[in-house]
Design a protein around this motif. Structure first.
Motif, PDB file in Angstrom:
ATOM      1  N   TYR A   1       0.834  -1.206   0.000  1.00 59.55           N
ATOM      2  CA  TYR A   1       0.000   0.000   0.000  1.00 59.55           C
ATOM      3  C   TYR A   1       0.867   1.255   0.000  1.00 59.55           C
ATOM      4  CZ  TYR A   1      -3.572   3.327   1.622  1.00 59.55           C
ATOM      5  OH  TYR A   1      -4.423   4.400   1.752  1.00 59.55           O
ATOM      6  N   THR A   2       1.927   1.247   0.829  1.00 59.21           N
ATOM      7  CA  THR A   2       2.829   2.391   0.889  1.00 59.21           C
ATOM      8  C   THR A   2       3.515   2.613  -0.454  1.00 59.21           C
ATOM      9  OG1 THR A   2       3.213   2.000   3.242  1.00 59.21           O
ATOM     10  CG2 THR A   2       4.812   3.374   2.095  1.00 59.21           C
ATOM     11  N   ALA A   3       3.961   1.527  -1.079  1.00 61.08           N
ATOM     12  CA  ALA A   3       4.609   1.642  -2.386  1.00 61.08           C
ATOM     13  C   ALA A   3       3.653   2.222  -3.429  1.00 61.08           C
ATOM     14  CB  ALA A   3       5.114   0.274  -2.840  1.00 61.08           C
ATOM     15  N   ALA A   4       2.396   1.783  -3.383  1.00 62.38           N
ATOM     16  CA  ALA A   4       1.408   2.278  -4.345  1.00 62.38           C
ATOM     17  C   ALA A   4       1.158   3.774  -4.167  1.00 62.38           C
ATOM     18  CB  ALA A   4       0.105   1.499  -4.197  1.00 62.38           C
ATOM     19  N   LYS A   5       0.998   4.203  -2.917  1.00 57.22           N
ATOM     20  CA  LYS A   5       0.717   5.614  -2.670  1.00 57.22           C
ATOM     21  C   LYS A   5       1.939   6.476  -2.982  1.00 57.22           C
ATOM     22  CE  LYS A   5      -3.571   5.260  -1.350  1.00 57.22           C
ATOM     23  NZ  LYS A   5      -4.662   5.812  -2.194  1.00 57.22           N
ATOM     24  N   ALA A   6       3.131   5.968  -2.702  1.00 57.05           N
ATOM     25  CA  ALA A   6       4.336   6.707  -3.077  1.00 57.05           C
ATOM     26  C   ALA A   6       4.439   6.812  -4.591  1.00 57.05           C
ATOM     27  CB  ALA A   6       5.575   6.019  -2.510  1.00 57.05           C
ATOM     28  N   GLY A   7       4.016   5.769  -5.285  1.00 53.34           N
ATOM     29  CA  GLY A   7       4.029   5.784  -6.739  1.00 53.34           C
ATOM     30  C   GLY A   7       3.135   6.862  -7.321  1.00 53.34           C
ATOM     31  N   LEU A   8       2.013   7.153  -6.658  1.00 48.39           N
ATOM     32  CA  LEU A   8       1.134   8.219  -7.125  1.00 48.39           C
ATOM     33  C   LEU A   8       1.844   9.568  -7.119  1.00 48.39           C
ATOM     34  CD1 LEU A   8      -2.269   7.341  -5.417  1.00 48.39           C
ATOM     35  CD2 LEU A   8      -1.662   7.074  -7.833  1.00 48.39           C
ATOM     36  N   THR A   9       2.673   9.793  -6.099  1.00 51.47           N
ATOM     37  CA  THR A   9       3.419  11.052  -6.032  1.00 51.47           C
ATOM     38  C   THR A   9       4.373  11.174  -7.216  1.00 51.47           C
ATOM     39  OG1 THR A   9       3.283  11.069  -3.614  1.00 51.47           O
ATOM     40  CG2 THR A   9       4.998  12.433  -4.632  1.00 51.47           C
ATOM     41  N   GLY A  10       5.095  10.096  -7.507  1.00 53.65           N
ATOM     42  CA  GLY A  10       5.999  10.125  -8.651  1.00 53.65           C
ATOM     43  C   GLY A  10       5.260  10.274  -9.965  1.00 53.65           C
ATOM     44  N   LEU A  11       4.125   9.598 -10.079  1.00 56.45           N
ATOM     45  CA  LEU A  11       3.324   9.708 -11.291  1.00 56.45           C
ATOM     46  C   LEU A  11       2.865  11.144 -11.506  1.00 56.45           C
ATOM     47  CD1 LEU A  11       1.820   8.257 -13.624  1.00 56.45           C
ATOM     48  CD2 LEU A  11      -0.088   7.912 -12.025  1.00 56.45           C
ATOM     49  N   ALA A  12       2.401  11.771 -10.446  1.00 53.75           N
ATOM     50  CA  ALA A  12       1.934  13.161 -10.560  1.00 53.75           C
ATOM     51  C   ALA A  12       3.067  14.101 -10.950  1.00 53.75           C
ATOM     52  CB  ALA A  12       1.302  13.610  -9.246  1.00 53.75           C
ATOM     53  N   ARG A  13       4.247  13.887 -10.398  1.00 52.87           N
ATOM     54  CA  ARG A  13       5.367  14.762 -10.717  1.00 52.87           C
ATOM     55  C   ARG A  13       5.742  14.663 -12.199  1.00 52.87           C
ATOM     56  NH1 ARG A  13       6.415  19.028  -8.738  1.00 52.87           N
ATOM     57  NH2 ARG A  13       8.585  18.886  -9.432  1.00 52.87           N
ATOM     58  N   SER A  14       5.723  13.452 -12.730  1.00 54.27           N
ATOM     59  CA  SER A  14       6.055  13.281 -14.149  1.00 54.27           C
ATOM     60  C   SER A  14       4.934  13.793 -15.048  1.00 54.27           C
ATOM     61  CB  SER A  14       6.327  11.802 -14.447  1.00 54.27           C
ATOM     62  OG  SER A  14       7.551  11.399 -13.879  1.00 54.27           O
ATOM     63  N   LEU A  15       3.694  13.451 -14.709  1.00 51.08           N
ATOM     64  CA  LEU A  15       2.576  13.865 -15.552  1.00 51.08           C
ATOM     65  C   LEU A  15       2.410  15.379 -15.585  1.00 51.08           C
ATOM     66  CD1 LEU A  15      -0.234  11.230 -14.869  1.00 51.08           C
ATOM     67  CD2 LEU A  15       1.311  11.402 -16.822  1.00 51.08           C
ATOM     68  N   CYS A  16       2.704  16.044 -14.467  1.00 54.36           N
ATOM     69  CA  CYS A  16       2.546  17.497 -14.462  1.00 54.36           C
ATOM     70  C   CYS A  16       3.452  18.140 -15.506  1.00 54.36           C
ATOM     71  CB  CYS A  16       2.798  18.072 -13.065  1.00 54.36           C
ATOM     72  SG  CYS A  16       4.506  18.423 -12.645  1.00 54.36           S
ATOM     73  N   LYS A  17       4.620  17.558 -15.719  1.00 54.65           N
ATOM     74  CA  LYS A  17       5.553  18.094 -16.705  1.00 54.65           C
ATOM     75  C   LYS A  17       5.138  17.729 -18.127  1.00 54.65           C
ATOM     76  CE  LYS A  17       9.599  18.395 -13.719  1.00 54.65           C
ATOM     77  NZ  LYS A  17       8.814  18.585 -12.508  1.00 54.65           N
ATOM     78  N   GLU A  18       4.630  16.520 -18.286  1.00 58.23           N
ATOM     79  CA  GLU A  18       4.253  16.071 -19.621  1.00 58.23           C
ATOM     80  C   GLU A  18       2.930  16.674 -20.089  1.00 58.23           C
ATOM     81  OE1 GLU A  18       4.046  11.897 -22.159  1.00 58.23           O
ATOM     82  OE2 GLU A  18       4.911  11.963 -20.147  1.00 58.23           O
ATOM     83  N   LEU A  19       1.997  16.839 -19.159  1.00 54.16           N
ATOM     84  CA  LEU A  19       0.672  17.335 -19.524  1.00 54.16           C
ATOM     85  C   LEU A  19       0.515  18.837 -19.306  1.00 54.16           C
ATOM     86  CD1 LEU A  19      -1.572  14.457 -18.101  1.00 54.16           C
ATOM     87  CD2 LEU A  19      -0.462  14.655 -20.343  1.00 54.16           C
ATOM     88  N   GLY A  20       1.460  19.438 -18.617  1.00 53.72           N
ATOM     89  CA  GLY A  20       1.395  20.875 -18.370  1.00 53.72           C
ATOM     90  C   GLY A  20       1.275  21.709 -19.625  1.00 53.72           C
ATOM     91  N   PRO A  21       2.041  21.408 -20.688  1.00 49.14           N
ATOM     92  CA  PRO A  21       1.901  22.195 -21.923  1.00 49.14           C
ATOM     93  C   PRO A  21       0.502  22.149 -22.525  1.00 49.14           C
ATOM     94  CG  PRO A  21       3.974  20.999 -21.937  1.00 49.14           C
ATOM     95  CD  PRO A  21       3.201  20.493 -20.751  1.00 49.14           C
TER      96      PRO A  21
END
Length: 250
Positions: free
Chosen positions: A160-180
């Motif tokens: 569960y901890t790994a999954a929730k930590a993964g969401l943070t990393g996913l958001a950080r990457s997606l914000c850069k890719e989808l921000g434009p």
């Protein structure tokens, strides 16, 4: 109960997974109060879904509904997105709240349970955002419901901890890719929040958790919903890639 308030999200459409109980229910209600048309996804509890539909109707003037889907499978995610697409041509607010959890000593944690928890919490988020991309336009907001455990870790919940930590990393990457494209992606990370599971704590356990928070109380689903509603709206228009901890200063 009349749940109408202001209409900061008037005319917008929101999809909330795990949206009929607990935090998800509070998020669905808060978004409806803000004027959004809400589609809430659920997996099993028909009674909770029917109750939420009745409550959302009191918001008035918006198109609300519920959809049953199992987000633990790729097909379930696809059916959810397709069901939404049949009713709406655009999606302004996407909230992934659906989750799975169990308490298992690490040496006993088998691959099946690891994948079950990762699939619902993390893999579903990846699939959901990817498949909803054609519906998300400039100004859209994606909010992933994480957890305080991603920052501190908890015994018996490595998956569960790994999954929730993964969401943070996913958001950080997606914000850069989808921000434009003008799409924002953020995480809301609750601390210990009132729930049926918390109700089963002993008075001593509850007092311990309360003492760990600077505000000396547990969070409520409404506390989390308020943070989600803020990130969904234009007031958070320059906030992306962030993790907002709603934990009372734990």
């Amino acid at each position: 109960m009349d749940i109408r308030t202001h209409a900061a999200l008037h005319g917008k459409h929101a999809l909330v997974t795990g949206g009929t109980r607990g935090i998800g229910r509070a998020v669905s209600q808060a978004l409806a109060r803000a004027g959004a048309g809400v589609t809430a996804c659920y997996q099993r509890d028909l009674e909770a879904a029917a109750a939420l539909e009745r409550e959302l109707k009191l918001a008035g003037g918006a198109d609300h509904g519920t959809v049953r889907a199992d987000l633990g499978t790729p097909d379930g995610v696809s059916r959810l997105v397709e069901s939404y697409r049949e009713r709406h041509s655009a999606l302004d607010v996407l909230v992934h709240n659906a989750g799975a959890i169990s308490h298992v000593p690490f040496e006993q944690l088998d691959a099946a349970e690891w994948h079950r928890v990762l699939d619902v919490n993390l893999t579903a988020a990846y699939l959901l955002v990817q498949q909803a991309l054609p519906l998300l336009g400039p100004g859209a907001s994606v909010v992933l419901i994480g957890s305080k455990v991603a920052q501190v870790g908890v015994p018996l919940r490595a998956h569960y901890t790994a999954a929730k930590a993964g969401l943070t990393g996913l958001a950080r990457s997606l914000c850069k890719e989808l921000g434009p494209r003008g799409i924002r992606v953020n995480v809301v990370a609750p601390g210990v929040t009132e729930s049926p599971a918390v109700d089963r704590l002993s008075p001593e356990q509850r007092a311990r958790y309360e003492s760990m928070a600077a505000l000396r109380r547990l969070g409520t689903p409404e506390d989390v919903a308020a943070a989600v509603t803020f990130l969904a709206g234009d007031g958070a228009g320059y906030i992306t890639g962030e993790t907002l901890h709603v934990d009372g200063g734990m």
